[in-house]
Design a protein around this motif. Structure first.
Motif, PDB file in Angstrom:
ATOM      1  N   PHE A 105       0.834  -1.186   0.000  1.00 25.62           N
ATOM      2  CA  PHE A 105       0.000   0.000   0.000  1.00 25.62           C
ATOM      3  C   PHE A 105       0.879   1.251   0.000  1.00 25.62           C
ATOM      4  O   PHE A 105       2.061   1.205   0.314  1.00 25.62           O
ATOM      5  N   ARG A 106       0.276   2.352  -0.373  1.00 24.95           N
ATOM      6  CA  ARG A 106       0.958   3.640  -0.326  1.00 24.95           C
ATOM      7  C   ARG A 106       0.681   4.292   1.017  1.00 24.95           C
ATOM      8  O   ARG A 106      -0.436   4.231   1.534  1.00 24.95           O
ATOM      9  N   LEU A 107       1.685   4.917   1.598  1.00 17.81           N
ATOM     10  CA  LEU A 107       1.523   5.529   2.916  1.00 17.81           C
ATOM     11  C   LEU A 107       0.418   6.578   2.897  1.00 17.81           C
ATOM     12  O   LEU A 107      -0.354   6.707   3.847  1.00 17.81           O
ATOM     13  N   GLY A 108       0.336   7.318   1.804  1.00 19.54           N
ATOM     14  CA  GLY A 108      -0.695   8.339   1.700  1.00 19.54           C
ATOM     15  C   GLY A 108      -2.093   7.753   1.715  1.00 19.54           C
ATOM     16  O   GLY A 108      -3.020   8.348   2.282  1.00 19.54           O
ATOM     17  N   GLU A 109      -2.248   6.576   1.108  1.00 18.57           N
ATOM     18  CA  GLU A 109      -3.554   5.925   1.096  1.00 18.57           C
ATOM     19  C   GLU A 109      -3.961   5.510   2.496  1.00 18.57           C
ATOM     20  O   GLU A 109      -5.113   5.704   2.907  1.00 18.57           O
ATOM     21  N   VAL A 110      -3.020   4.943   3.246  1.00 21.62           N
ATOM     22  CA  VAL A 110      -3.321   4.526   4.615  1.00 21.62           C
ATOM     23  C   VAL A 110      -3.746   5.725   5.449  1.00 21.62           C
ATOM     24  O   VAL A 110      -4.735   5.680   6.188  1.00 21.62           O
ATOM     25  N   LEU A 111      -3.007   6.815   5.329  1.00 21.84           N
ATOM     26  CA  LEU A 111      -3.324   8.021   6.090  1.00 21.84           C
ATOM     27  C   LEU A 111      -4.708   8.539   5.720  1.00 21.84           C
ATOM     28  O   LEU A 111      -5.503   8.930   6.586  1.00 21.84           O
ATOM     29  N   SER A 112      -5.022   8.532   4.436  1.00 18.88           N
ATOM     30  CA  SER A 112      -6.322   8.998   3.970  1.00 18.88           C
ATOM     31  C   SER A 112      -7.451   8.130   4.513  1.00 18.88           C
ATOM     32  O   SER A 112      -8.487   8.638   4.957  1.00 18.88           O
ATOM     33  N   ARG A 113      -7.249   6.832   4.498  1.00 22.36           N
ATOM     34  CA  ARG A 113      -8.297   5.918   4.969  1.00 22.36           C
ATOM     35  C   ARG A 113      -8.504   6.063   6.475  1.00 22.36           C
ATOM     36  O   ARG A 113      -9.640   6.001   6.968  1.00 22.36           O
ATOM     37  N   ILE A 114      -7.417   6.254   7.212  1.00 24.47           N
ATOM     38  CA  ILE A 114      -7.524   6.451   8.662  1.00 24.47           C
ATOM     39  C   ILE A 114      -8.300   7.725   8.968  1.00 24.47           C
ATOM     40  O   ILE A 114      -9.225   7.737   9.786  1.00 24.47           O
TER      41      ILE A 114
END
Length: 235
Positions: A105-114
């Motif tokens: 996964f992309r770190l930005g995606e994880v942050l966005s989902r959180i």
């Protein structure tokens, strides 16, 4: 703030370093556990605004942690899984997970989902009017729900679904509308089967006979609707 504090359970050091740095840079406080046993030492889950759980761990799985947390907590839970196999995803959601992210996964995606999950959690805590139908009652200020006199143990997604249906009685809600309301318009995060898992899980908690529901009904090919019974006072 509790909602900015999370427990991140992961044993892959390369992932821990990058994701923990990104989260802390964006204002989160992150506790990291690398095993199921270590994660249990950080409990109770009430200390955290979110649990981020890897599925595969040296001494068990993220499912074990989720199952333990759900005994007395509705804390938002996101699974990180290297497998996008349907059975793994459905299992995690069915036991109480709120979302999942597949690796890599992309770190930005994880942050966005959180952030999206926490934002939705906050939105559903701001309502103030009591919702009631068919013997089901919701107190949005306390984010509690009851069936008769029995308090319901609902996850965030289950709670949001129940609010949505009680706010729209006797109205057919399309699957697309439901996904849009629950996932900020980013329905690509889930599919129809995932929504079906959530509906099935909610029915198990509110229906007398989940296999033959009388309140939360399926409109084949369209979506779902909440059918108000005529024998409840005040409806």
């Amino acid at each position: 703030m509790t909602d900015k504090k999370m427990l991140y359970v992961e044993d892959d050091l390369s992932l821990i370093e990058g994701l923990k740095f990104t989260l802390e840079k964006n204002g989160f406080t992150v506790d990291n556990a690398r095993t199921v046993k270590e994660a249990y030492r950080y409990f109770p889950a009430g200390r955290y605004g979110l649990l981020l759980l890897d599925v595969t761990l040296p001494d068990g799985t993220g499912f074990d942690i989720c199952r333990e947390a759900r005994k007395d907590s509705s804390v938002p839970i996101i699974f990180l899984t290297a497998s996008d196999e349907e059975v793994s995803i459905v299992k995690g959601l069915d036991m109480g997970g709120d979302d999942y992210i597949t690796k890599p996964f992309r770190l930005g995606e994880v942050l966005s989902r959180i952030n999206a999950l926490l934002r939705r959690s906050g939105q559903f805590q701001k309502r103030d009017a009591i919702l009631e139908s068919n013997g089901i009652r919701i107190d949005p200020l306390r984010r509690l729900a009851w069936k008769g006199e029995t308090e319901l143990a609902l996850t965030l997604v289950e709670y949001k679904l129940l609010c949505l249906f009680l706010e729209n009685p006797d109205r057919v809600l399309s699957r697309e509308l439901i996904l849009d309301r629950l996932w900020d318009g980013n329905g690509n995060y889930v599919d129809d089967n995932t929504l079906s898992v959530y509906i099935r899980r909610l029915r198990r908690k509110i229906e007398d006979n989940p296999g033959s529901p009388t309140m939360l009904l399926t409109e084949i090919g369209v979506g779902y609707h909440w059918k108000r019974a005529n024998n409840f006072v005040g409806e």
